[in-house]
Design a protein around this motif. Structure first.
Motif, PDB file in Angstrom:
ATOM      1  N   GLU A   1       0.445   2.862 -10.236  1.00 13.51           N
ATOM      2  CA  GLU A   1       0.541   2.097  -8.988  1.00 13.51           C
ATOM      3  C   GLU A   1       0.495   0.596  -9.276  1.00 13.51           C
ATOM      4  O   GLU A   1       1.036  -0.205  -8.520  1.00 13.51           O
ATOM      5  CB  GLU A   1      -0.550   2.508  -7.994  1.00 13.51           C
ATOM      6  N   ASP A   2      -0.095   0.207 -10.414  1.00 11.15           N
ATOM      7  CA  ASP A   2      -0.181  -1.218 -10.736  1.00 11.15           C
ATOM      8  C   ASP A   2       1.159  -1.841 -11.121  1.00 11.15           C
ATOM      9  O   ASP A   2       1.241  -3.034 -11.416  1.00 11.15           O
ATOM     10  CB  ASP A   2      -1.199  -1.450 -11.860  1.00 11.15           C
TER      11      ASP A   2
ATOM     12  N   THR B   1       3.307  -2.379  -9.021  1.00 10.65           N
ATOM     13  CA  THR B   1       3.559  -3.276  -7.897  1.00 10.65           C
ATOM     14  C   THR B   1       2.216  -3.789  -7.386  1.00 10.65           C
ATOM     15  O   THR B   1       1.390  -3.009  -6.922  1.00 10.65           O
ATOM     16  CB  THR B   1       4.288  -2.540  -6.757  1.00 10.65           C
ATOM     17  N   ALA B   2       1.999  -5.088  -7.519  1.00  8.27           N
ATOM     18  CA  ALA B   2       0.716  -5.666  -7.118  1.00  8.27           C
ATOM     19  C   ALA B   2       0.964  -6.794  -6.132  1.00  8.27           C
ATOM     20  O   ALA B   2       1.946  -7.535  -6.250  1.00  8.27           O
ATOM     21  CB  ALA B   2      -0.023  -6.198  -8.342  1.00  8.27           C
TER      22      ALA B   2
ATOM     23  N   GLU C   1       0.842  -1.210   0.000  1.00  3.09           N
ATOM     24  CA  GLU C   1       0.000   0.000   0.000  1.00  3.09           C
ATOM     25  C   GLU C   1       0.877   1.260   0.000  1.00  3.09           C
ATOM     26  O   GLU C   1       0.635   2.203  -0.771  1.00  3.09           O
ATOM     27  CB  GLU C   1      -0.897  -0.032   1.236  1.00  3.09           C
TER      28      GLU C   1
ATOM     29  N   ARG D   1       2.625   1.527  -3.454  1.00  2.84           N
ATOM     30  CA  ARG D   1       1.732   1.925  -4.559  1.00  2.84           C
ATOM     31  C   ARG D   1       1.380   3.404  -4.477  1.00  2.84           C
ATOM     32  O   ARG D   1       1.344   4.095  -5.506  1.00  2.84           O
ATOM     33  CB  ARG D   1       0.458   1.070  -4.546  1.00  2.84           C
TER      34      ARG D   1
END
Lengths: 415, 415
Positions: free
Chosen positions: A172-173, A175-176, A159, A162
């Motif tokens: 932000e996607d 890093t998932a 969190e 991102r």
């Protein structure tokens, strides 16, 4: 689309934006994440304390609890790691093999990201950030699937990352985190070849078997380490004992620790007299073939066939006696996982033969197997140690997280 | 052990000997094979005539019969190819990244063979020798599984090669042919990870799907080519028409042929007026989206969704109209197999953006996709064109058939 598919499709989309991001932007994002993790460490520590409480209640062993635990010092270390990754050279965009062909085409090979890297790993929250950082610097989006025991820690870390990525102007996607840590979701991830360009499993033999059985995405196997130390007839026995002691006992849980010592018959008795007192310090259990058992008596226990392929990860050592360096090499090639293998000898030709013929990612003469590591090898950092031959072998740094594409400048050429 | 397992285990054993063979020995063996194939060409031609007779009786199409047929000229060409491989630099044994670390360890990365390369391919007997030659030069044993239609030709060629290898002092098991051409044996081969280090499938979509479903050995996907030519608003339309004509019509059956033309809306009508007369020479069928159909009238037919992912291998072309270069890039990335993609434009920035953002092994500006080839790219020869990102991408020459291992010279270092 399942939730995982949606997440991976978003990572794929983000990977195209990230692949075009310049070095300065990526470095700035890495430094911002380092700062954000420190500034928000209370949140990360709180999430970690939830994981630790649940793990304690479930009866997790102290050694594993320690791996799971974050402290302000460890978080400072993670942030320092991020800054080190920012300081590494960016492999993306380098062009090699560029030349003008006889027909005038200008052809070069440009280093590009792999795309989306999926990583399945165990319960160490620092790996979440380390892996995301290496992927970010190498221009890859990542889909992280950590162990269930660290889920709160991982959710907090991802969190923070991102949010920082978005503030830095990156998707932000990039890093998932896969929040469902069930086995079925892991199996689904292994089959999403539409979105995942490479899967790096980091974990025990069970995970590796599951990946071999289920994965349709390309895989890089890492971290299986059945490593041997061979003490040659011409070895400096004191040096051999110290190397063996280091390879077995300095950190037995890691993949570059030795699991088996192979001894030349002619020096076996003399070597054991030097080495066993060192191994006694950690009460190393010795699983012996018949000949070694005859030498060690009640200090050894009989080995079974399984012992020759076992990755103990503990203070246990298999002991095998051979009649020649050739026999040692053959034994090692038959039982090694291809990680790290070491020879101790004074003999020049035996050393060269061992380097030539042993089939492993790292082959040592007169040194401990424990050095197989991205930092020790000068790569700066690593995302794992590949034990396969395709794509990358040994410690995987930033360059090993890249692919290439040929770019061709034409002036209307046809063939 | 099954017959196939026995064969692959023998290849694995032979690979260890071959990996230590020097360049001179390998080159000498290649030249001896060239000589032996010429000297024994009557035997090879006789075997080929058996295959041809069976294929004719089974009603094989003339184009495929032609691919299956050997002639003295073609055998001379195969022999010449062997000599060219002998003349290429040997990648094996090169060491890079060698340095002395602060602790005195001397660490270098040595180029080594992959081990055993398995190749599943179609009914072209020259591929049997070409592939065996590239594997031999790169120090790899090979297990060849050619198409059933060429089985007699392949058996004769491999028999001659194995005899010559033995005479040259190399293990004959360096080159093995799977004589059972049934699907079950192919599936078994895909799962022999104990012996096979990499599998290269060369063939149609059916084979690739089967490999994706069944293989547990590492795979390099090759030769899937849904290639596009994008004609930008700023294109030289005459140049674009010639590039498209070459990419589609010079050899439609090969993987680097174009399957789809993407047109900028603003020049679509004018471009088609130049290009269609060229495409008419081969009566190229045009599968059009609605807009293109409106321009082409009865010269086009409506495309279905399948057309945007089709590898026709024939005089058929999909036609798609877009509103911008961005839209073209997005369409190409969504439908490409990642083989070869070409842009025709005069615009500098569009050219750079296309090179940056199109995700394929070879990305062209103002040239035909047909140049994606080991010879054209200066690699000397190729074993296939990889459309994946791991390990190798684009034409695979000798270097792409290698792996590495780290060799470490110590003086007793422990960690």
């Amino acid at each position: 689309m399942t939730k995982l598919e949606t997440q991976c499709a978003a990572a794929k989309k983000a990977s195209y934006t990230l692949s075009a991001a310049g070095t300065d932007l990526k470095n700035m994002a890495l430094e911002s994440i380092a700062k954000a993790l420190i500034e928000n460490q209370d949140r990360w520590l709180l999430a970690n304390s939830q994981d630790l409480a649940a793990a304690k209640a479930a009866g997790m062993r102290p050694a594993l609890l320690d791996r799971l635990a974050l402290t302000p010092e460890r978080i400072a270390g993670v942030a320092e790691g991020l800054r080190q990754v920012a300081a590494l050279p960016d492999p993306i965009g380098k062009v090699d093999r560029m030349e003008t062909r006889p027909n005038g085409l200008i052809i070069g090979r440009r280093r590009v990201p792999l795309g989306v890297v999926a990583i399945i790993y165990e319960a160490r929250p620092n790996v979440t950030v380390d892996a995301a950082a290496l992927c970010l610097k190498s221009g890859n989006a990542c889909v992280l699937r950590g162990g269930s025991e660290a889920i709160h820690s991982n959710m907090a870390a991802v969190e923070i990352m991102r949010k920082t990525l978005a503030e830095a102007g990156l998707p932000e996607d990039c890093t998932a985190l896969v929040q469902d840590t069930g086995r079925e979701t892991a199996n689904e991830l292994m089959r999403l070849d539409k979105y995942i360009d490479v899967l790096i499993p980091r974990g025990g033999a069970g995970l590796i078997r599951s990946v071999a059985k289920n994965a349709s995405v390309p895989v890089i196997r890492t971290g299986e380490g059945v490593c041997h130390v061979y003490i040659d007839r011409e070895a400096d026995l004191q040096m051999g004992a110290e190397i063996l002691f280091n390879a077995k006992c300095s950190r037995p849980s890691v993949c570059n620790a030795a699991e088996c010592v192979v001894l030349h018959r002619d020096i076996a008795r003399e070597f054991l007299a030097v080495a066993v007192p060192l191994l006694d310090r950690h009460e190393v259990e010795l699983r012996c073939d018949e000949e070694a058992l005859a030498l060690l008596g009640s200090r050894g226990v009989p080995a079974t066939e399984d012992d020759w392929n076992a990755e103990y990860g503990d203070y246990t050592l298999a002991v095998r006696i051979v009649g020649s360096a050739e026999e040692a090499i053959e034994f090692i090639n038959a039982h090694s996982t291809g990680h790290s293998e070491s020879l101790v000898t004074r003999d020049y030709f035996t050393a060269q033969r061992f380097l030539d013929q042993v089939d492993a990612a790292a082959v040592y003469v007169n040194a401990s197997t424990r050095f197989t590591d991205g930092g020790e090898f000068g790569l700066g950092a690593e995302i794992g140690i590949s034990t396969q031959k395709m794509h990358a072998r040994g410690p995987m740094g930033l360059e090993e997280l890249t692919s290439c594409k040929y770019i061709i400048y034409g002036q209307g050429q046809v063939r």
